[in-house]
Design a protein around this motif. Structure first.
Motif, PDB file in Angstrom:
ATOM      1  N   THR A 501       0.840  -1.191   0.000  1.00 27.68           N
ATOM      2  CA  THR A 501       0.000   0.000   0.000  1.00 27.68           C
ATOM      3  C   THR A 501       0.878   1.246   0.000  1.00 27.68           C
ATOM      4  OG1 THR A 501      -1.777  -1.112   1.205  1.00 27.68           O
ATOM      5  CG2 THR A 501      -1.714   1.299   1.328  1.00 27.68           C
ATOM      6  N   VAL A 502       0.492   2.230  -0.797  1.00 30.45           N
ATOM      7  CA  VAL A 502       1.194   3.514  -0.836  1.00 30.45           C
ATOM      8  C   VAL A 502       0.159   4.606  -0.574  1.00 30.45           C
ATOM      9  CG1 VAL A 502       2.804   4.963  -2.101  1.00 30.45           C
ATOM     10  CG2 VAL A 502       2.657   2.527  -2.650  1.00 30.45           C
ATOM     11  N   ALA A 503       0.390   5.428   0.447  1.00 27.97           N
ATOM     12  CA  ALA A 503      -0.557   6.480   0.821  1.00 27.97           C
ATOM     13  C   ALA A 503       0.137   7.831   0.765  1.00 27.97           C
ATOM     14  CB  ALA A 503      -1.118   6.222   2.215  1.00 27.97           C
ATOM     15  N   TYR A 504      -0.606   8.848   0.332  1.00 24.31           N
ATOM     16  CA  TYR A 504      -0.052  10.191   0.159  1.00 24.31           C
ATOM     17  C   TYR A 504      -1.041  11.194   0.760  1.00 24.31           C
ATOM     18  CZ  TYR A 504       1.509   7.411  -3.952  1.00 24.31           C
ATOM     19  OH  TYR A 504       1.932   6.416  -4.803  1.00 24.31           O
ATOM     20  N   ARG A 505      -0.656  11.860   1.812  1.00 18.03           N
ATOM     21  CA  ARG A 505      -1.539  12.852   2.428  1.00 18.03           C
ATOM     22  C   ARG A 505      -1.546  14.124   1.586  1.00 18.03           C
ATOM     23  NH1 ARG A 505      -0.566  14.655   8.578  1.00 18.03           N
ATOM     24  NH2 ARG A 505       1.388  15.322   7.622  1.00 18.03           N
ATOM     25  N   GLY A 506      -2.740  14.624   1.272  1.00 13.50           N
ATOM     26  CA  GLY A 506      -2.846  15.811   0.419  1.00 13.50           C
ATOM     27  C   GLY A 506      -2.097  16.993   0.988  1.00 13.50           C
ATOM     28  N   ARG A 507      -2.144  17.182   2.300  1.00 13.94           N
ATOM     29  CA  ARG A 507      -1.469  18.314   2.925  1.00 13.94           C
ATOM     30  C   ARG A 507       0.045  18.241   2.719  1.00 13.94           C
ATOM     31  NH1 ARG A 507      -3.554  17.856   7.681  1.00 13.94           N
ATOM     32  NH2 ARG A 507      -1.838  17.123   8.974  1.00 13.94           N
ATOM     33  N   ASP A 508       0.593  17.012   2.753  1.00  8.89           N
ATOM     34  CA  ASP A 508       2.029  16.857   2.535  1.00  8.89           C
ATOM     35  C   ASP A 508       2.420  17.215   1.105  1.00  8.89           C
ATOM     36  OD1 ASP A 508       2.251  15.989   5.140  1.00  8.89           O
ATOM     37  OD2 ASP A 508       2.174  13.858   4.602  1.00  8.89           O
ATOM     38  N   SER A 581       7.707  11.921  -3.209  1.00  6.21           N
ATOM     39  CA  SER A 581       8.493  12.464  -2.098  1.00  6.21           C
ATOM     40  C   SER A 581       7.776  12.348  -0.758  1.00  6.21           C
ATOM     41  CB  SER A 581       8.837  13.932  -2.363  1.00  6.21           C
ATOM     42  OG  SER A 581       9.619  14.061  -3.540  1.00  6.21           O
ATOM     43  N   VAL A 582       6.447  12.267  -0.765  1.00 12.70           N
ATOM     44  CA  VAL A 582       5.698  12.211   0.497  1.00 12.70           C
ATOM     45  C   VAL A 582       5.041  10.854   0.722  1.00 12.70           C
ATOM     46  CG1 VAL A 582       5.262  14.692   0.338  1.00 12.70           C
ATOM     47  CG2 VAL A 582       3.529  13.091  -0.497  1.00 12.70           C
ATOM     48  N   ALA A 583       5.339   9.889  -0.144  1.00 15.11           N
ATOM     49  CA  ALA A 583       4.673   8.589  -0.085  1.00 15.11           C
ATOM     50  C   ALA A 583       4.972   7.865   1.225  1.00 15.11           C
ATOM     51  CB  ALA A 583       5.107   7.730  -1.270  1.00 15.11           C
ATOM     52  N   ARG A 584       3.970   7.220   1.757  1.00 12.49           N
ATOM     53  CA  ARG A 584       4.114   6.365   2.937  1.00 12.49           C
ATOM     54  C   ARG A 584       3.765   4.943   2.503  1.00 12.49           C
ATOM     55  NH1 ARG A 584       1.344   9.880   7.872  1.00 12.49           N
ATOM     56  NH2 ARG A 584       1.891  11.950   7.062  1.00 12.49           N
ATOM     57  N   ARG A 585       4.683   4.029   2.704  1.00 10.82           N
ATOM     58  CA  ARG A 585       4.486   2.654   2.233  1.00 10.82           C
ATOM     59  C   ARG A 585       4.359   1.689   3.405  1.00 10.82           C
ATOM     60  NH1 ARG A 585       7.630   5.126  -1.564  1.00 10.82           N
ATOM     61  NH2 ARG A 585       7.113   4.651  -3.739  1.00 10.82           N
ATOM     62  N   PHE A 586       3.462   0.750   3.265  1.00 13.07           N
ATOM     63  CA  PHE A 586       3.366  -0.321   4.245  1.00 13.07           C
ATOM     64  C   PHE A 586       2.704  -1.520   3.579  1.00 13.07           C
ATOM     65  CE2 PHE A 586      -0.248   2.518   4.709  1.00 13.07           C
ATOM     66  CZ  PHE A 586      -1.359   1.680   4.793  1.00 13.07           C
ATOM     67  N   ALA A 587       3.022  -2.692   4.093  1.00 12.80           N
ATOM     68  CA  ALA A 587       2.498  -3.932   3.526  1.00 12.80           C
ATOM     69  C   ALA A 587       1.514  -4.565   4.497  1.00 12.80           C
ATOM     70  CB  ALA A 587       3.640  -4.896   3.214  1.00 12.80           C
ATOM     71  N   LEU A 588       0.426  -5.064   3.955  1.00  6.28           N
ATOM     72  CA  LEU A 588      -0.599  -5.703   4.765  1.00  6.28           C
ATOM     73  C   LEU A 588      -0.446  -7.215   4.718  1.00  6.28           C
ATOM     74  CD1 LEU A 588      -3.774  -3.680   3.669  1.00  6.28           C
ATOM     75  CD2 LEU A 588      -2.390  -3.326   5.725  1.00  6.28           C
ATOM     76  N   GLN A 589      -0.466  -7.828   5.877  1.00  4.91           N
ATOM     77  CA  GLN A 589      -0.568  -9.272   5.957  1.00  4.91           C
ATOM     78  C   GLN A 589      -2.044  -9.634   6.054  1.00  4.91           C
ATOM     79  OE1 GLN A 589       1.821 -10.836   9.141  1.00  4.91           O
ATOM     80  NE2 GLN A 589       3.619  -9.635   8.565  1.00  4.91           N
ATOM     81  N   PRO A 590      -2.411 -10.877   5.738  1.00  2.00           N
ATOM     82  CA  PRO A 590      -3.821 -11.270   5.892  1.00  2.00           C
ATOM     83  C   PRO A 590      -4.323 -10.972   7.300  1.00  2.00           C
ATOM     84  CG  PRO A 590      -2.620 -12.949   4.678  1.00  2.00           C
ATOM     85  CD  PRO A 590      -1.593 -11.950   5.144  1.00  2.00           C
ATOM     86  N   GLY A 591      -5.505 -10.352   7.358  1.00  2.00           N
ATOM     87  CA  GLY A 591      -6.064  -9.970   8.645  1.00  2.00           C
ATOM     88  C   GLY A 591      -5.740  -8.543   9.054  1.00  2.00           C
ATOM     89  N   GLN A 592      -4.934  -7.851   8.276  1.00  2.00           N
ATOM     90  CA  GLN A 592      -4.616  -6.453   8.558  1.00  2.00           C
ATOM     91  C   GLN A 592      -5.323  -5.557   7.541  1.00  2.00           C
ATOM     92  OE1 GLN A 592      -0.332  -6.268   8.378  1.00  2.00           O
ATOM     93  NE2 GLN A 592      -0.066  -7.215  10.385  1.00  2.00           N
ATOM     94  N   GLY A 593      -5.560  -4.316   7.931  1.00  2.00           N
ATOM     95  CA  GLY A 593      -6.233  -3.399   7.031  1.00  2.00           C
ATOM     96  C   GLY A 593      -5.975  -1.959   7.402  1.00  2.00           C
ATOM     97  N   ASP A 597      -9.132   8.439   4.889  1.00  2.00           N
ATOM     98  CA  ASP A 597     -10.007   9.561   4.553  1.00  2.00           C
ATOM     99  C   ASP A 597      -9.853   9.827   3.058  1.00  2.00           C
ATOM    100  OD1 ASP A 597     -11.275  11.984   4.119  1.00  2.00           O
ATOM    101  OD2 ASP A 597     -10.657  12.828   6.031  1.00  2.00           O
ATOM    102  N   ASN A 598     -10.840   9.430   2.282  1.00  2.00           N
ATOM    103  CA  ASN A 598     -10.782   9.515   0.822  1.00  2.00           C
ATOM    104  C   ASN A 598     -10.834  10.946   0.313  1.00  2.00           C
ATOM    105  OD1 ASN A 598     -10.880   8.135  -1.822  1.00  2.00           O
ATOM    106  ND2 ASN A 598     -12.961   8.946  -1.937  1.00  2.00           N
ATOM    107  N   LEU A 599     -11.170  11.902   1.186  1.00  2.00           N
ATOM    108  CA  LEU A 599     -11.250  13.304   0.772  1.00  2.00           C
ATOM    109  C   LEU A 599      -9.934  14.054   0.988  1.00  2.00           C
ATOM    110  CD1 LEU A 599     -14.806  14.424   1.955  1.00  2.00           C
ATOM    111  CD2 LEU A 599     -14.095  13.306  -0.179  1.00  2.00           C
ATOM    112  N   THR A 600      -9.028  13.490   1.764  1.00  2.00           N
ATOM    113  CA  THR A 600      -7.776  14.216   2.032  1.00  2.00           C
ATOM    114  C   THR A 600      -6.518  13.400   1.734  1.00  2.00           C
ATOM    115  OG1 THR A 600      -7.821  13.550   4.367  1.00  2.00           O
ATOM    116  CG2 THR A 600      -8.851  15.657   3.806  1.00  2.00           C
ATOM    117  N   TRP A 601      -6.685  12.147   1.352  1.00  2.00           N
ATOM    118  CA  TRP A 601      -5.541  11.280   1.044  1.00  2.00           C
ATOM    119  C   TRP A 601      -5.700  10.668  -0.338  1.00  2.00           C
ATOM    120  CZ3 TRP A 601      -1.440   9.349   4.345  1.00  2.00           C
ATOM    121  CH2 TRP A 601      -1.431   9.907   5.630  1.00  2.00           C
TER     122      TRP A 601
END
Length: 620
Positions: A501-508, A581-593, A597-601
């Motif tokens: 998963t790669v997440a990017y906060r709009g503010r960043d 430059s602002v990406a946050r990465r993490f990997a999910l194992q089964p059972g994790q989630g 916020d779809n309006l700001t990320w």
């Protein structure tokens, strides 16, 4: 101790012969490579007691070593067999050396407890992919969060090694390319290492001579499928592994571990990204910054010899071969993030580099120059999202982890957060109940009647989210008047490799562009920045909407259903750099989630292999 090494097609069938009178055998193996090939057949035919520690993940966490050692305490094996890639074999080493020690494995890996001089069990290593060299070395790498821990002791070297190229027949191309890069890097680094001996340098040169024709053929055909190629790749990788067992590796490996632990880059690709610039750096050695025992002239001649071997074997210089392998892996053009490198350069591998390397050297060779505005300006990118194989996360590395669902006052916790929370949950229905406690669950054309959409490889669909390909930064349902406020995504089945998963906060993103590229910020916040269309909906507006200095909404997609304005289109490379430059990465194992916020990320996903499935729930 020198291992008994057997190389060739079909040699895994000789495992019963190698085990001899073994009575209790513990098999340590990866998630799929073991059962996918003939190694499982050889083990199934053993007339002895067998237990399994299964599912070693890439870049193993300390917890996996603890679990495997605990199993050894219970089972009391007389033989450990590691079957898999470098990670499985590294865990097997830890079990063989520490399996009868009472203390926590962490104390040995940190150096606070002395490692026993001798082990009382035999160790057999069977690699299922060529490149790591782990089968022939006496050291192993384990991760504790973002921290790299090492086992480095003579007793960790195997008694027997069976290298059967047919075991690598099912390895996906990205993983095979990363592993080949690792083998090539080991050969180069061993040759120029400060600690190299005449014997280890000879092994390293022979390894490179063996590898370069193989890599030329593989990169030309973009496949490692041909059995003859796999055999020679295995032979070259074994030579490189034997070389680094004496010389150890250098700065390319020292700098690679942070890319793996913090950003999820597969080990071989991470090494290749740094090796590429270190070739030129080491070639520019001077009398004042050399560490090479022969001085700067000897180091330059050595690097010329390495380049000559690559040119003769592959017809291209080392840097070009690295680029080709990175492309096969999916990391071509990946931009190494700007970070603090001092700690990475303080260890033994960095000090084994033949030329001094400083934090400033790393930044100078890896960071993109600032982009100037205007149509004719030179842009730094785009910096493509890394699409190669990535490490799996434990809960220690999940951002904003709130524990197991259900949790009390979930809606309040979401509102009080930055818009990103991660969780664990035992079943899909519990996730659905949690989503309903926050708001109304929205239906989607691909969802079931409950509003749950399976995100998985779906035959006949070309939507990127329903393939195994990279899913670039986006928001969900951006063409609708009122997109979902929150997304709940829960991992039902994990990937074999990738799928991070790669997440990017709009503010960043806004803050980055304010500092580095105001013109691009103006373009993406314009009221006419993009047109979002589907068969039923259309929305015209900014990619990032700012009101009173705050980001109030973001909308984005990268497919045929978006039309960018001219100003956005010409600034798109810089916008992609800002996202990266602002990406946050993490990997999910089964059972994790995670809850987003779809309006700001913005969010995305790297490409993957395997039968990964994620359940998505949209909440109004």
């Amino acid at each position: 101790m020198t291992p008994d090494v057997r190389i060739g097609r079909g040699v895994v069938s000789r495992l019963p012969e190698v085990l001899g009178q073994a009575r209790r055998v513990l098999i340590v193996h990866g998630r799929r490579s073991f059962r996918a090939g003939p190694a499982a057949t050889a083990v199934d035919g053993l007339a002895t007691g067998v237990r399994y520690y299964a599912g070693v993940r890439p870049n193993p966490a300390l917890q996996q070593v603890r679990e495997a050692v605990a199993l050894a305490h219970e089972f009391k094996p007389d033989t450990i067999v590691g079957i898999g890639g470098g990670s499985a074999m590294d865990v097997a080493k830890c079990v063989a050396v520490l399996g009868r020690c009472a203390a926590d494995p962490r104390s040995f890996l940190l150096g606070s407890s002395p490692i026993p001089d001798r082990r009382s069990v035999r160790l057999v290593q069977i690699p299922t992919i060529a490149g790591s060299g782990s089968e022939l070395t006496c050291f192993a790498t384990v991760y504790f969060g973002h921290r790299k821990l090492s086992l480095d002791h003579p007793s960790a070297r195997a008694d027997h090694v069976l290298i059967d190229p047919d075991l690598a027949a099912t390895v996906p191309m990205p993983a095979a390319a990363a592993s080949a890069l690792d083998a090539m890097a080991q050969a180069v680094e061993s040759a120029w290492a400060v600690a190299a001996t005449v014997e280890s340098r000879d092994l390293a040169m022979r390894a490179l001579e063996t590898l370069t024709p193989v890599l030329a053929a593989a990169t030309s055909g973009r496949t490692f499928a041909e059995p003859g190629l796999r055999t020679e790749l295995a032979r070259g990788a074994a030579l490189a592994g034997a070389a680094i067992n004496t010389s150890r590796t250098t700065a390319a490996h020292a700098l690679s571990y942070a890319l793996t632990a913090r950003y999820g880059i597969t080990h071989g690709a991470a090494v290749g990204l740094h090796l590429r610039w270190l070739i030129g750096h080491n070639s520019a050695v001077t009398a004042t910054d050399t560490r090479h025992p022969g001085g700067p002239d000897a180091l330059r001649r050595l690097i010329d010899d390495l380049q000559r071997i690559c040119l003769m074997g592959a017809g291209v210089p080392l840097e070009t071969m690295i680029d080709r392998l990175l492309s096969m892996h999916g990391a071509d053009g990946f931009q190494i993030p700007r970070r603090e490198w001092h700690e990475d350069l303080s260890g033994g591998r960095a000090l084994n580099n033949p030329r001094q390397v400083s934090h400033e050297d790393v930044l100078r060779n890896t960071c993109v120059p600032r982009r100037s505005s205007g149509i004719g300006a030179v842009a730094p990118g785009p910096a493509p999202t890394y699409t190669g194989g990535l490490m799996k996360a434990s809960t220690d590395s999940l951002p904003c982890f709130i524990g197991e669902l259900p949790v009390p006052d979930l809606e309040e916790r979401i509102k009080a957060s930055d818009g990103l929370l991660t969780f664990e949950c035992g079943d899909e229905e519990a996730v659905l109940r949690a989503a309903r406690s926050v708001g109304e669950v929205m239906l989607h054309p691909d969802s079931d009647a409950r509003g749950v959409t399976p995100i998985r490889l779906t035959e006949g669909r070309t939507d990127v989210g329903l393939t195994t390909g990279e899913l670039m930064a986006h928001t969900d349902r951006p063409a609708t008047e009122n997109p979902p406020r929150y997304l709940f995504l829960w991992c039902k089945r994990g990937s074999d490799d990738g799928g991070e998963t790669v997440a990017y906060r709009g503010r960043d993103v806004v803050r980055y562009l304010e500092e580095h590229d105001p013109d691009t910020l103006t373009a993406v916040t314009s009221s006419q920045a993009a047109i979002f269309r589907t068969a039923q909906y259309e929305h015209v507006g900014p990619i990032i909407r700012i009101e009173d200095g705050e980001v109030v909404s973001v909308r984005l997609r990268f497919d045929r259903l978006i039309h960018f304005s001219w100003e956005v289109a010409r600034n798109l490379p810089a916008f992609l750099v800002a996202l990266e430059s602002v990406a946050r990465r993490f990997a999910l194992q089964p059972g994790q989630g995670y809850i987003l916020d779809n309006l700001t990320w913005f969010h995305g996903r790297t490409s993957y292999t395997g039968d990964r499935e994620v359940s998505r729930i949209m909440v109004a």
